[in-house]
Design a protein around this motif. Sequence first.
Motif, PDB file in Angstrom:
ATOM      1  N   SER B 171       1.648   6.883 -19.277  1.00  0.00           N
ATOM      2  CA  SER B 171       0.810   7.086 -18.457  1.00  0.00           C
ATOM      3  C   SER B 171      -0.820   6.717 -18.197  1.00  0.00           C
ATOM      4  CB  SER B 171       0.790   8.042 -17.516  1.00  0.00           C
ATOM      5  OG  SER B 171       2.394   8.059 -16.470  1.00  0.00           O
ATOM      6  N   ARG B 172      -0.419   5.862 -20.328  1.00  0.00           N
ATOM      7  CA  ARG B 172      -1.547   6.215 -19.864  1.00  0.00           C
ATOM      8  C   ARG B 172      -2.659   4.263 -19.382  1.00  0.00           C
ATOM      9  NH1 ARG B 172      -2.866   6.145 -26.388  1.00  0.00           N
ATOM     10  NH2 ARG B 172      -3.886   4.064 -26.962  1.00  0.00           N
ATOM     11  N   CYS B 173      -2.026   4.290 -18.981  1.00  0.00           N
ATOM     12  CA  CYS B 173      -2.721   3.020 -18.194  1.00  0.00           C
ATOM     13  C   CYS B 173      -2.495   3.062 -16.617  1.00  0.00           C
ATOM     14  CB  CYS B 173      -1.577   1.309 -17.717  1.00  0.00           C
ATOM     15  SG  CYS B 173      -0.056   2.046 -17.501  1.00  0.00           S
ATOM     16  N   VAL B 174      -2.224   4.344 -15.950  1.00  0.00           N
ATOM     17  CA  VAL B 174      -1.768   4.788 -14.856  1.00  0.00           C
ATOM     18  C   VAL B 174      -3.613   5.501 -15.210  1.00  0.00           C
ATOM     19  CG1 VAL B 174      -1.211   6.254 -13.080  1.00  0.00           C
ATOM     20  CG2 VAL B 174       0.343   4.107 -14.142  1.00  0.00           C
ATOM     21  N   ARG B 175      -3.206   6.634 -15.403  1.00  0.00           N
ATOM     22  CA  ARG B 175      -4.348   6.910 -15.905  1.00  0.00           C
ATOM     23  C   ARG B 175      -5.962   6.210 -15.995  1.00  0.00           C
ATOM     24  NH1 ARG B 175      -3.570  10.782 -20.396  1.00  0.00           N
ATOM     25  NH2 ARG B 175      -2.308   9.170 -20.968  1.00  0.00           N
ATOM     26  N   ALA B 176      -6.305   5.139 -17.108  1.00  0.00           N
ATOM     27  CA  ALA B 176      -7.595   4.449 -16.885  1.00  0.00           C
ATOM     28  C   ALA B 176      -7.552   3.323 -15.905  1.00  0.00           C
ATOM     29  CB  ALA B 176      -7.142   3.435 -18.196  1.00  0.00           C
ATOM     30  N   CYS B 177      -6.622   3.549 -15.241  1.00  0.00           N
ATOM     31  CA  CYS B 177      -6.713   2.979 -13.294  1.00  0.00           C
ATOM     32  C   CYS B 177      -7.912   3.708 -12.787  1.00  0.00           C
ATOM     33  CB  CYS B 177      -5.600   2.158 -13.130  1.00  0.00           C
ATOM     34  SG  CYS B 177      -5.675   1.161 -11.356  1.00  0.00           S
ATOM     35  N   GLU B 178      -7.337   4.902 -12.950  1.00  0.00           N
ATOM     36  CA  GLU B 178      -7.742   5.890 -12.152  1.00  0.00           C
ATOM     37  C   GLU B 178      -8.412   6.525 -12.343  1.00  0.00           C
ATOM     38  OE1 GLU B 178      -3.440   7.709 -10.660  1.00  0.00           O
ATOM     39  OE2 GLU B 178      -4.826   9.199 -11.685  1.00  0.00           O
ATOM     40  N   ALA B 185      -4.850   1.580  -8.578  1.00  0.00           N
ATOM     41  CA  ALA B 185      -3.739   0.450  -7.836  1.00  0.00           C
ATOM     42  C   ALA B 185      -2.376   0.931  -8.820  1.00  0.00           C
ATOM     43  CB  ALA B 185      -4.578  -0.750  -8.852  1.00  0.00           C
ATOM     44  N   LEU B 186      -2.554   1.713  -9.794  1.00  0.00           N
ATOM     45  CA  LEU B 186      -1.453   1.538 -10.572  1.00  0.00           C
ATOM     46  C   LEU B 186      -0.448   3.351 -10.137  1.00  0.00           C
ATOM     47  CD1 LEU B 186      -1.996  -0.181 -14.547  1.00  0.00           C
ATOM     48  CD2 LEU B 186      -1.008  -1.073 -12.281  1.00  0.00           C
ATOM     49  N   THR B 187       0.792   3.289 -10.579  1.00  0.00           N
ATOM     50  CA  THR B 187       1.125   4.577 -10.436  1.00  0.00           C
ATOM     51  C   THR B 187       2.072   4.485 -11.062  1.00  0.00           C
ATOM     52  OG1 THR B 187       2.457   6.630  -9.014  1.00  0.00           O
ATOM     53  CG2 THR B 187       3.272   3.851  -8.278  1.00  0.00           C
ATOM     54  N   ILE B 188       3.242   6.052 -11.505  1.00  0.00           N
ATOM     55  CA  ILE B 188       4.821   5.987 -11.771  1.00  0.00           C
ATOM     56  C   ILE B 188       5.625   6.082 -10.947  1.00  0.00           C
ATOM     57  CG2 ILE B 188       6.409   6.503 -13.202  1.00  0.00           C
ATOM     58  CD1 ILE B 188       3.886   5.856 -14.788  1.00  0.00           C
ATOM     59  N   GLN B 189       6.485   4.925 -10.570  1.00  0.00           N
ATOM     60  CA  GLN B 189       7.478   4.787  -9.539  1.00  0.00           C
ATOM     61  C   GLN B 189       8.866   5.901 -10.289  1.00  0.00           C
ATOM     62  OE1 GLN B 189       7.920   1.540  -7.958  1.00  0.00           O
ATOM     63  NE2 GLN B 189      10.070   1.179  -8.333  1.00  0.00           N
TER      64      GLN B 189
END
Lengths: 79, 948
Positions: B171-178, B185-189
């Motif tokens: 989730s580093r990418c998801v958190r960076a996006c947020e 734009a990113l989420t964990i589906q």
Amino acid sequence: MSGHMAFDDKLVMMANQIGKFFTPQRQGDPVAGIATHIRKFWDPRMRAAIYAHLDQGGAGLDEPVRQAVARLKQAEAHH
Amino acid sequence: MSLVPETDYGTPASKSTDLVTLTIDGQKVTVPAGTSIMRAAMDTGIQVPKLCATDSVDSFGSCRLCLVEIAGRNGTPASCTTPVAPGIVVSTQTERLKQIRKGVMELYISDHPLDCLTCAANGDCELQDMAGAVGLRDVRYGYEGENHTKQAKDESNPYFTFDASKCIVCSRCVRACEEVQGTFALTIQGRGFDSKVSPGAMEDNFLSSECVSCGACVQACPTATLSEKSLIEIGQPEHSVVTTCAYCGVGCSFKAEMRGEELVRMVPYKDGKANRGHSCVKGRFAWGYANHKERILNPMIRESIEQPWREVSWEEAIGRVASEFKRLQEKHGRLAVGGITSSRCTNEETYLVQKLIRGGFGNNNVDTCARVCHSPTGFGLSQAFGTSAGTQDFDSVEKADVILVIGANPTDAHPVFASRMKKRLRAGAKLIVIDPRRTDLVRMPHIEADFHLPLRPGTNAAIMNALAHTIVTEGLVNEKFVREFCDRDAFEYWAAFVSEPQNSPETVGLMAGVAPEDIRGAARLYATGGNGAIYYGLGVTEHSQGTTTVMAIANLAMVTGNLGREGVGVNPLRGQNNVQGACDMGSFPHELTGYRHISDDTTRTMFEKLWGRPLDSEPGLRIPNMFDAALEGTFKGIYVQGEDILQSDPNTSHVVAALKAMECVVVQDLFLNETANYAHVFLPGSTFLEKDGTFTNAERRINRVRKVMTPKNGLADWEITMAIAKAMGFEMPYKHPSEIMDEIALLTPTFTGVSYDLLDKVGSVQWPCNEKAPLGTPTMHIGGFVRGKGNFLITEYVPTEERTGPRFPLLLTTGRILSQYNVGAQTRRTDNVVWHDQDVLEIHPHDAEVRGVRDGDWVKLDSRAGGTSLRAKITDRVAPGVVYTTFHHPDTQANVITTDFSDWATNCPEYKVTAVQITPSNGPGEWQKEYNAQAEHSRRIAAKIAAE
């Protein structure tokens, strides 16, 4: 505004725009403010052109601007 | 040379001033309260194994690798999510922890491709590092079970790939996006085994999603899941150099990561004080133009613009420039030539061009592209405060309570600063947006403006006066600040003026199309909401009353006491990378470096002595005045460095006529830009990667630009200007740009302390940097204004002469888009065109319907200045009666439409208000066809024609 405005007409418009800022100022002399702005930011050929326009009657110049241009012209002549 | 090392502390730094002492692995450590145990350990050099933690985002505690033991506490808490506490004793390496970590890594590796030797991240993979760190030697589970290793790659983004098979769902990418970018734009589906990183909806890929390609996710990824395509193609870099982005006025610091002289990737630098480790799609990825096939690498000349170009030696090209300019001056007088410095070039290069013109040409006909963007800022703020620049640093936004954005669209034009602003807004700061268009900031994920004043274009000054009216008449004046720091008489006159009925929200609102209660609400919020910070852009300056509005903004900050400390201020967001620097360097025709008027004998004499040349005491021509003088017949030659005046300046047909009227047009640029179609000499320029120098960003920060490769054209731009000067008989024998900066420091009081040695030592400084402030000045006007007392000026609203009427009933306003930069010369020659391959016209559904225009239709856009055709985009982002377009593409040329009305004080063009009409069209108009034919004809190169 259409494609090309005559040089004199544009200078008159620019000078009047400057006048519209300085005229409502309530500190100092607005005419001096207009003259100083033109002296500080217009190159010699622009100033010469507006003096020449004034000599030909100064059509279109608002009154405080007319006074400022006249004052500036006189000051430069005596410099 | 080696890679510039950066330490990942695992979690962000705590800002607490309280200190806590604890023991980690037998060592006493003292850190700010709120620091994680992981970060405290790193402070002492102990690296706790980690995968889901990185110091650009808040801790998450999902990977279970960073566990520690704390004496007297049960369990094995995650060191990333556990804050330090006084006196605790922490162990980071015990038998129990070793076993747990090894078990965790076994699970990760059992579902990960074992292609390390051919993986793009080989040598720079945290998963690989952690496997080594925990001593993983075996995977007991095998690799045959159900896994994710056959997942498809998403290669839709032009700059990076998403390889789901390598994803560890940290989730580093998801958190960076947020948290870093603020786009969400990113989420964990999915859940459990089905969990996967997803860009938006099920059917989306990275390109079709809301991803803005800032690169924060790529930066945060610990594996090869998100990798730059350039890295995949070239391989790992072997050295890196810290330099400064050459796009917008934010001035982000980057590491140019290199393999030999080949650029592998640009990585945002954590120690960069403007960007704090973040980037946008332009600076991070859009550097491919440097190697574009259309880049010109050889000097060229021609007798007339009808002829094809002829490649020549540097000696011949420089000789032609000198002989032509000398001829023109002999024939038409000393004032018949001039030049334009570039806000894209370095301070040193800009300084040299104005030196060449003042000392070598013997006149002051020098101007800069800041003329057409922020010249009203310089003049307006100098009259109010005494300094021609913004008052804060970017960090200041973190302490703002109320953010007022007027005439700026930072998420598109200054995206990295916008991300910092959005972070503060998500943390609770209030927001006021004053803009004719519903920009992204008005409403986006987790952000909604408290007030949006969708004013009619051209009414900025009136709205600012109405805000001031509310503050003064409702008793919201910061009397203490005004009494202590401002000119009392000026304040009294101004307070009486803004209190007049014509400035009331009720009167102004009716005329500007804004609800009066919103004006009053916004004024109350700004005046009483705590630290109030104003950020503004070209939507303020590019008006006939641009300077007046800048002064009105200054008035508003003074009357509320929002100056002289962190979290407040007046903050112009500069368009190009070095607009501030170009202005500082004496690029304007009336002033020398440090904003000192050319008529000042003491200053001029100082320059004359050092340069060994007499200088003209008269102001020279500004860019629009140069065009007028060319048409009048008194201005015959121009040297344009790094600026495309034909595409960027208003009223294109007027500019074309002016260029045609000149006898020698010299263009120095990377490409045959639109201005070059009317040029007689072309001097190939160098990119920011190919030279040393400095840029000064919107917060007055002087950042180093460092050469990472040999100039492909043979010479850096400063060397080209020196060659012209020498040919004109005015020697400037600098051996390195550092010597130019030394001269600037010698001549400029606000730069006295600046040197390359200092910049290498401390990274960057904000001017003034001198004896009083040896490390620069982050916040201006602390304890008083530079000019003495703050000056309230009367800012009477004067409607523009550009009026709507039956023939031209709509108002056109122009702006920028995230993926493109200015005239697009660089970004159009990168893959950024996938996001914006043409300029379109935004039109409100009501205006479209009455004209029979459907979404995507071609429409003809006409003004009193000219007409062009482009496609329509129907949207309620614009109000009825207002249309909007960008100016990034020459084949639509938004500036064919714009007029040469300009700001009263500075002649900054009025790009933001043009009366237009729209009619359905079948495609590009006659003008565009003729223009493109002329451009194609003009760009012929003789050697290439012969080869064909």
